[in-house]
Design an enzyme around this catalytic site. Sequence first.
Site, PDB file in Angstrom:
ATOM      1  N   HIS A 212      35.039  79.292 145.685  1.00  0.00           N
ATOM      2  CA  HIS A 212      34.681  78.342 144.625  1.00  0.00           C
ATOM      3  C   HIS A 212      35.013  78.950 143.266  1.00  0.00           C
ATOM      4  O   HIS A 212      35.331  80.149 143.177  1.00  0.00           O
ATOM      5  CB  HIS A 212      33.197  77.959 144.697  1.00  0.00           C
ATOM      6  CG  HIS A 212      32.258  79.117 144.730  1.00  0.00           C
ATOM      7  ND1 HIS A 212      31.955  79.863 143.620  1.00  0.00           N
ATOM      8  CD2 HIS A 212      31.573  79.684 145.752  1.00  0.00           C
ATOM      9  CE1 HIS A 212      31.111  80.821 143.960  1.00  0.00           C
ATOM     10  NE2 HIS A 212      30.868  80.740 145.259  1.00  0.00           N
TER      11      HIS A 212
HETATM   12  P1  TYD Z   1      27.285  80.306 147.072  1.00  0.00           P
HETATM   13  O1  TYD Z   1      27.217  80.631 145.617  1.00  0.00           O
HETATM   14  O2  TYD Z   1      28.265  79.252 147.509  1.00  0.00           O
HETATM   15  O3  TYD Z   1      27.550  81.630 147.929  1.00  0.00           O
HETATM   16  P2  TYD Z   1      28.766  82.661 147.955  1.00  0.00           P
HETATM   17  O4  TYD Z   1      29.638  82.445 146.758  1.00  0.00           O
HETATM   18  O5  TYD Z   1      28.110  83.986 147.972  1.00  0.00           O
HETATM   19  O6  TYD Z   1      29.492  82.434 149.237  1.00  0.00           O
HETATM   20  O7  TYD Z   1      25.818  79.921 147.566  1.00  0.00           O
HETATM   21  C1  TYD Z   1      25.521  79.760 148.935  1.00  0.00           C
HETATM   22  C2  TYD Z   1      24.308  78.850 149.039  1.00  0.00           C
HETATM   23  O8  TYD Z   1      23.184  79.470 148.413  1.00  0.00           O
HETATM   24  C3  TYD Z   1      24.504  77.495 148.368  1.00  0.00           C
HETATM   25  O9  TYD Z   1      23.901  76.517 149.199  1.00  0.00           O
HETATM   26  C4  TYD Z   1      23.743  77.609 147.087  1.00  0.00           C
HETATM   27  C5  TYD Z   1      22.667  78.630 147.383  1.00  0.00           C
HETATM   28  N1  TYD Z   1      22.322  79.470 146.204  1.00  0.00           N
HETATM   29  C6  TYD Z   1      21.093  79.292 145.574  1.00  0.00           C
HETATM   30  O10 TYD Z   1      20.287  78.440 145.966  1.00  0.00           O
HETATM   31  N2  TYD Z   1      20.789  80.088 144.486  1.00  0.00           N
HETATM   32  C7  TYD Z   1      21.647  81.023 144.024  1.00  0.00           C
HETATM   33  O11 TYD Z   1      21.333  81.744 143.017  1.00  0.00           O
HETATM   34  C8  TYD Z   1      22.925  81.190 144.672  1.00  0.00           C
HETATM   35  C9  TYD Z   1      23.922  82.200 144.186  1.00  0.00           C
HETATM   36  C10 TYD Z   1      23.217  80.388 145.770  1.00  0.00           C
END
Ligand code: TYD
Length: 141
Positions: free
Chosen positions: A59
């Site tokens: 992302h």
């Molecule tokens: P995401 O940022 O997509 O993870 P990564 O980039 O590490 O693969 O987040 C994964 C899931 O966690 C998504 O459903 C959103 C949730 N999330 C939160 O609720 N709070 C947060 O601070 C973060 C970073 C993610």
Amino acid sequence: MSFELNKKSVFDCTVFELPKISNRAGNITAINNTSELPFNVERVYYLYDVPSGVNRGGHAHHALYQYLIAASGSFDIILDDGINKKIVSLNRPNYGLLITPGIWREIINFSSGSICLVLASEQYNEDDYIRTYDCFKKMKS
Ligand code: TYD
């Protein structure tokens, strides 16, 4: 979409060293708002227990600045600004990678037991995410 965000390049995403206080009992690295980092830290989170072979990220963000540290172990980050790509390896707790808004990222090759510590400039906000590469490419064009 702002012109500034559109302009952000992988070359704005740099690895820089943090101060290390060392003695025979080990090391300490401290991070203070604005002196070590070019943004105010609003949120800290960490990725851990990442299963072998699993990638994270996939992302970009509209406004969020992040600073990633391999607090333990190692992993690689693929950065993509829509034109250029670069891969950064993190494997020392006193080095970190600044990721600006407007950069697509994937985090790969997590070593067993690694911890990815993330310092972030904003509170969690799903609206700040660009979750598909198509949307990202449109935003950058
Ligand atoms: P995401 O940022 O997509 O993870 P990564 O980039 O590490 O693969 O987040 C994964 C899931 O966690 C998504 O459903 C959103 C949730 N999330 C939160 O609720 N709070 C947060 O601070 C973060 C970073 C993610």
